[in-house]
Motif scaffolding. Sequence first.
Motif, PDB file in Angstrom:
ATOM      1  N   UNK A 254     -10.323 -49.702  11.700  1.00  0.00           N
ATOM      2  CA  UNK A 254     -10.417 -50.938  11.961  1.00  0.00           C
ATOM      3  C   UNK A 254      -9.373 -51.828  11.236  1.00  0.00           C
ATOM      4  N   UNK A 255      -9.216 -51.548   9.854  1.00  0.00           N
ATOM      5  CA  UNK A 255      -7.925 -52.409   9.468  1.00  0.00           C
ATOM      6  C   UNK A 255      -6.803 -52.140  10.013  1.00  0.00           C
ATOM      7  N   UNK A 256      -6.585 -50.922  10.420  1.00  0.00           N
ATOM      8  CA  UNK A 256      -5.173 -50.562  10.995  1.00  0.00           C
ATOM      9  C   UNK A 256      -5.037 -51.371  12.141  1.00  0.00           C
ATOM     10  N   UNK A 257      -6.134 -51.618  13.046  1.00  0.00           N
ATOM     11  CA  UNK A 257      -5.959 -52.392  14.174  1.00  0.00           C
ATOM     12  C   UNK A 257      -5.700 -53.730  13.931  1.00  0.00           C
ATOM     13  N   UNK A 258      -6.702 -54.220  13.118  1.00  0.00           N
ATOM     14  CA  UNK A 258      -6.792 -55.745  12.611  1.00  0.00           C
ATOM     15  C   UNK A 258      -5.441 -56.192  12.210  1.00  0.00           C
ATOM     16  N   UNK A 259      -5.048 -55.334  11.644  1.00  0.00           N
ATOM     17  CA  UNK A 259      -3.595 -55.821  10.802  1.00  0.00           C
ATOM     18  C   UNK A 259      -2.288 -55.684  11.816  1.00  0.00           C
ATOM     19  N   UNK A 260      -2.599 -55.200  13.044  1.00  0.00           N
ATOM     20  CA  UNK A 260      -1.480 -55.175  13.883  1.00  0.00           C
ATOM     21  C   UNK A 260      -0.901 -56.337  14.675  1.00  0.00           C
ATOM     22  N   UNK A 261       0.266 -56.289  15.056  1.00  0.00           N
ATOM     23  CA  UNK A 261       0.663 -57.670  15.640  1.00  0.00           C
ATOM     24  C   UNK A 261       0.086 -57.891  17.001  1.00  0.00           C
ATOM     25  N   UNK A 262      -0.359 -56.613  17.488  1.00  0.00           N
ATOM     26  CA  UNK A 262      -1.064 -56.648  18.715  1.00  0.00           C
ATOM     27  C   UNK A 262      -2.442 -57.358  18.540  1.00  0.00           C
ATOM     28  N   UNK A 263      -3.072 -57.146  17.453  1.00  0.00           N
ATOM     29  CA  UNK A 263      -4.481 -57.953  17.601  1.00  0.00           C
ATOM     30  C   UNK A 263      -4.231 -59.394  16.981  1.00  0.00           C
ATOM     31  N   UNK A 264      -3.256 -59.536  15.957  1.00  0.00           N
ATOM     32  CA  UNK A 264      -2.890 -60.859  15.704  1.00  0.00           C
ATOM     33  C   UNK A 264      -2.631 -61.871  16.990  1.00  0.00           C
ATOM     34  N   UNK A 265      -1.889 -61.499  17.959  1.00  0.00           N
ATOM     35  CA  UNK A 265      -1.568 -61.950  19.118  1.00  0.00           C
ATOM     36  C   UNK A 265      -2.591 -62.308  19.869  1.00  0.00           C
ATOM     37  N   UNK A 266      -3.405 -61.206  20.266  1.00  0.00           N
ATOM     38  CA  UNK A 266      -4.714 -61.527  21.111  1.00  0.00           C
ATOM     39  C   UNK A 266      -5.533 -62.460  20.298  1.00  0.00           C
ATOM     40  N   UNK A 267      -5.685 -62.364  19.038  1.00  0.00           N
ATOM     41  CA  UNK A 267      -6.721 -63.508  18.572  1.00  0.00           C
ATOM     42  C   UNK A 267      -5.969 -64.907  18.532  1.00  0.00           C
ATOM     43  N   UNK A 268      -4.558 -64.864  18.539  1.00  0.00           N
ATOM     44  CA  UNK A 268      -4.063 -66.136  18.649  1.00  0.00           C
ATOM     45  C   UNK A 268      -4.359 -66.649  19.963  1.00  0.00           C
ATOM     46  N   UNK A 269      -4.168 -66.066  21.100  1.00  0.00           N
ATOM     47  CA  UNK A 269      -4.364 -66.450  22.489  1.00  0.00           C
ATOM     48  C   UNK A 269      -5.913 -66.706  22.692  1.00  0.00           C
TER      49      UNK A 269
END
Length: 692
Positions: A254-269
């Motif tokens: 979970x932490x690996x996914x949460x800290x990925x640029x992909x998750x940051x980007x999806x949350x940004x959107x």
Amino acid sequence: MSIVDQTREGDVLVLTINNPPVNAFSPGVPEGLHAGLDAAEQGEDIKAVVIIGGGRTFIAGADIKTFDLPREQAPDLRGFIARLDAFPKPTVAAIHGTALGGGLEVALACNYRVATKDARLGLPEVKLGVLPGAGGTQRLPRVVGAQKALEMMLSGNPIGATEAKELGLVDEIVEGDLRAGAVAFARAHADERPLPRISERQVQDASPELFAAARESVKKTHRGQLSPSLIIDLAELAATKPFQEGWDAEARLFVQAKDSPQSRSLRHIFFAEREAGKIPGLTKDTPTTEIKSAGIIGAGTMGGGIAMNFLNVGIPVTIVETSQEALDRGLSVIRRNYENSAKKGRLSLEDVEKRMGLLTPTLDMNALSDADIIIEAVFENMDVKKDIFGRLDQIAKPGAILATNTSTLDVNEIASVTSRPEQVIGLHFFSPANVMKLLEIVRADKTSDSVLATCLNLARRIGKVGVVVGVCDGFVGNRMVHRYGDEARKLVEEGARPQDADAAMNALGLPMGPFQMTDMAGLDIGHAIRQHQAKVRGQPKPDGWLDRIVETGRKGQKTGAGIYDYDENRKPKPNADVQQLIDDYRAEKGVQPRDISQEELTERLVYSLVNEGAKILEEGIAQRAGDIDVIYIYGYGFPAYRGGPMQYADEMGLQNVAASLENYGQTPAPLLKQLADEGKTFAQWDREKGRG
Ligand code: NAD
């Protein structure tokens, strides 16, 4: 009322979560629930616990805003769930509204689940680039099987209570009052031992082939994304290892996914999309009008698609054309679209007729005199548009909104021919207008707040994401895409093949690269725009390699041949004559073609968008970098997991972006340069402006 109320119903303790609007698992909720469990544990006469949501829903998820808090400040969902699973007295989740993400994970850690008939249950984490991190990946497969659990976790889509009951995810559907039903259920099961715990069950349908097939399938459905493959790994652990092992791995991944640029980007959107609807100066008290009827002028490609948006939500439309033939053609396209949806089972034949019944075709513009909004979608020609708006000014009722779907023309100039420029606005739909979710709402100098607010409401009502933009050539999306097209053509001039440029964008996750996109839009359109702009600017007639291709009659997909050849499946295939034309063009210009790396292609294409985006921000044409990203996700197929071009640049580091532009001989926009020098991001700029 506290955040978690404790009430006694005889020997059952009911814990009611009151955290509006959606009972997210925010700070305070776990503390309240723990206090409830303490009371239940200590109360000797308490035999069972019911957890229920106050207001309109059960827990609709974790609180996304807390994702980036330091661990000790974030609400401890896993800690609560571990306690719930081991709790010595029976626990019942009483579900109405939605049990999503962390909400469903709480329910899965209870011994029993009851739900109202219309409740919905799901694990949507994948949509934010993460995974269910509080036992969901381990418990759901143990209840509904690995196949179904993967389907739910990889799509992120919820299922209804009836299906959940059939799958055993819900033990009982409660008709009537949920709370009373849940209490009765708890009482009926209060003495049953051992307590049924999902964590002690086995996954029933696991096979290595099932997981192999899932891995194969996400390569297509979620190409390039991290969290889907982690979800499959975890579901496999659920099937093959003791619960504790999967539970521990889930926390790490979970932490690996949460800290990925992909998750940051999806949350940004996720947040940018919500922000986009907020306009400084507009408040809840800004007066709006209700749109009960619409008029559309032009039944061509855009007019027909725009009409469908209104018909779909039950708003009657009067559509005007200049000839019966054009009108008939327009109507038959709309009907065919609906009938195709009916064939696919998405619409009943009755609905097709109902929608067509709301459509009034006419050749008489006077028929628009009652419409609450009139949208013009005729040829892209200023004189024609001015003529129409002059006539509309005479015909439309006072208070009617007069909108233009122009892609490039000056909305202020169009408004100037009316006596009511405050009622004039641009509503820039994207093609196909019945499908694409983006609506650029173009605020002209005199557009009133009320017209703007009404159009934002309207966008929501017809299922569009409305983004407010200012007047300039191409507004936000097309202005940026023109610079991107220029850069793509330049790259080919320097030595790249069109398919290399497209492949670089495909690798980034865009379904279409610059040339696949121009072939779809029609090469003649860009050609006409370039010719027109050169004329306006007093420049010589454009004569690039692409202009020469158009002039051979290759106009793109619609003629079966453009930059690529197309077969009946519309699959692009490079064409030798086109390559020869490009080679000859370079030779004529004395250009020695060079190999251009994928890295350079990607940087130059994406950064051309970013640089123009920075200028657009500085000019105030877009309010926020986040708005630009939303436009690119919903209008141009930029993958949400890359966050849009501005977020992508933030992830790359603006210093690197600026340096790279300079390295390629381009001048970074002043705002980009400034933020790069200050070590800031576009997201920070949004926040400092109070707009993000
Ligand atoms: P189109 O040529 O398919 O349709 C235009 C229609 O308007 C034709 O059917 C024509 O008969 C009709 N028309 C012309 N003058 C009229 C009049 N005086 N009264 C009533 N009808 C009239 O064009 P389109 O692609 O639908 O584009 C329409 C507008 O939408 C343009 O301003 C264009 O820039 C804009 N737009 C197009 C796209 C796109 O991808 N096609 C995307 C966004 C915006």
